[in-house]
Design a protein around this motif. Structure first.
Motif, short mmCIF file in Angstrom:
data_model
loop_
_atom_site.label_atom_id
_atom_site.label_comp_id
_atom_site.label_asym_id
_atom_site.label_seq_id
_atom_site.Cartn_x
_atom_site.Cartn_y
_atom_site.Cartn_z
N ARG A 14 3.16 41.82 31.97
CA ARG A 14 4.48 42.37 31.66
C ARG A 14 4.92 41.79 30.33
NH1 ARG A 14 8.43 41.65 36.61
NH2 ARG A 14 9.61 43.19 35.44
N PRO A 15 5.00 42.61 29.28
CA PRO A 15 5.38 42.09 27.97
C PRO A 15 6.76 41.44 28.01
CG PRO A 15 4.59 44.34 27.81
CD PRO A 15 4.75 44.03 29.26
N LYS A 16 6.78 40.13 27.82
CA LYS A 16 8.01 39.38 27.84
C LYS A 16 7.80 38.11 27.03
CE LYS A 16 11.32 37.30 31.02
NZ LYS A 16 11.65 37.01 32.41
N ILE A 17 8.80 37.75 26.23
CA ILE A 17 8.75 36.52 25.45
C ILE A 17 9.91 35.65 25.89
CG2 ILE A 17 8.92 35.47 23.17
CD1 ILE A 17 7.79 38.06 22.01
N VAL A 18 9.59 34.41 26.27
CA VAL A 18 10.62 33.44 26.62
C VAL A 18 10.50 32.28 25.63
CG1 VAL A 18 11.47 31.84 28.37
CG2 VAL A 18 10.54 34.06 29.06
N VAL A 19 11.56 32.05 24.86
CA VAL A 19 11.58 30.95 23.89
C VAL A 19 12.03 29.69 24.62
CG1 VAL A 19 12.56 30.08 21.76
CG2 VAL A 19 12.06 32.52 22.00
N ILE A 20 11.17 28.68 24.64
CA ILE A 20 11.50 27.41 25.28
C ILE A 20 12.23 26.51 24.29
CG2 ILE A 20 10.56 25.36 26.40
CD1 ILE A 20 8.22 27.13 27.30
N ASP A 21 11.68 26.39 23.08
CA ASP A 21 12.30 25.62 22.00
C ASP A 21 12.31 26.49 20.76
OD1 ASP A 21 12.74 23.04 23.29
OD2 ASP A 21 10.55 22.87 23.33
N ASP A 22 13.49 26.64 20.13
CA ASP A 22 13.64 27.50 18.95
C ASP A 22 12.81 27.03 17.76
OD1 ASP A 22 15.40 29.28 20.13
OD2 ASP A 22 17.15 28.11 19.56
N GLY A 23 12.77 25.74 17.52
CA GLY A 23 12.09 25.24 16.34
C GLY A 23 12.82 25.65 15.08
N GLU A 24 12.10 25.84 14.00
CA GLU A 24 12.68 26.22 12.71
C GLU A 24 12.92 27.72 12.69
OE1 GLU A 24 11.41 26.23 8.04
OE2 GLU A 24 10.57 24.66 9.30
N LEU A 25 14.18 28.11 12.84
CA LEU A 25 14.52 29.52 12.95
C LEU A 25 14.23 30.32 11.67
CD1 LEU A 25 17.85 29.25 14.95
CD2 LEU A 25 15.59 29.92 15.79
N GLY A 26 14.25 29.66 10.52
CA GLY A 26 14.01 30.36 9.27
C GLY A 26 12.55 30.59 8.95
N ALA A 27 11.66 30.03 9.76
CA ALA A 27 10.22 30.18 9.51
C ALA A 27 9.67 31.40 10.23
CB ALA A 27 9.47 28.93 9.98
N SER A 28 8.65 31.99 9.63
CA SER A 28 7.91 33.07 10.27
C SER A 28 6.78 32.43 11.07
CB SER A 28 7.34 34.01 9.21
OG SER A 28 6.57 35.02 9.79
N HIS A 29 6.64 32.80 12.32
CA HIS A 29 5.62 32.22 13.18
C HIS A 29 4.55 33.26 13.50
CE1 HIS A 29 8.79 29.25 13.72
NE2 HIS A 29 7.82 28.43 14.07
N ILE A 30 3.28 32.87 13.31
CA ILE A 30 2.16 33.76 13.59
C ILE A 30 1.16 33.03 14.49
CG2 ILE A 30 2.42 35.08 11.46
CD1 ILE A 30 0.04 33.51 10.34
N GLY A 31 0.40 33.80 15.25
CA GLY A 31 -0.62 33.20 16.09
C GLY A 31 -1.44 34.25 16.78
N SER A 32 -2.57 33.83 17.34
CA SER A 32 -3.42 34.78 18.06
C SER A 32 -4.25 34.05 19.10
CB SER A 32 -4.34 35.53 17.08
OG SER A 32 -5.27 34.63 16.52
N MET A 33 -4.81 34.85 19.99
CA MET A 33 -5.67 34.31 21.04
C MET A 33 -6.51 35.46 21.59
SD MET A 33 -4.53 32.60 24.59
CE MET A 33 -5.14 33.64 25.89
N GLY A 34 -7.77 35.43 21.40
CA GLY A 34 -8.67 36.40 22.01
C GLY A 34 -8.32 37.86 21.77
N GLY A 35 -7.99 38.20 20.55
CA GLY A 35 -7.69 39.59 20.23
C GLY A 35 -6.23 39.95 20.34
N VAL A 36 -5.40 39.06 20.85
CA VAL A 36 -3.96 39.29 20.88
C VAL A 36 -3.37 38.57 19.68
CG1 VAL A 36 -1.83 38.89 22.16
CG2 VAL A 36 -3.93 39.41 23.38
#
Length: 65
Positions: free
Chosen positions: A35-57
């Protein structure tokens, strides 16, 4: 704009935990697998762009209100 890389720190059958590799940031998010859902646990640096991947996602330039 700063760009931070996020890596998978843990997962189970339903969710994946991504954490920011920047020591000064601390952003952590949980992504739902079936089920596509994003839950932010810690905001971190809000002005930064965050990128990442795992196994084709790949997550890039997610805007949330």
């Amino acid at each position: 704009m700063n760009v931070h890389r996020m890596i998978c720190e843990g997962e189970n059958a339903a969710e994946v935990l991504f954490v920011c590799t920047d020591d000064q940031c601390g952003r952590r998010v949980v992504l739902g697998k079936s089920r596509p859902k994003i839950v932010v646990i810690d905001d971190g640096e809000l002005g930064a762009s965050h990128i990442g991947s795992m196994g084709g996602v790949f997550i890039e330039d997610v805007d949330a209100a």
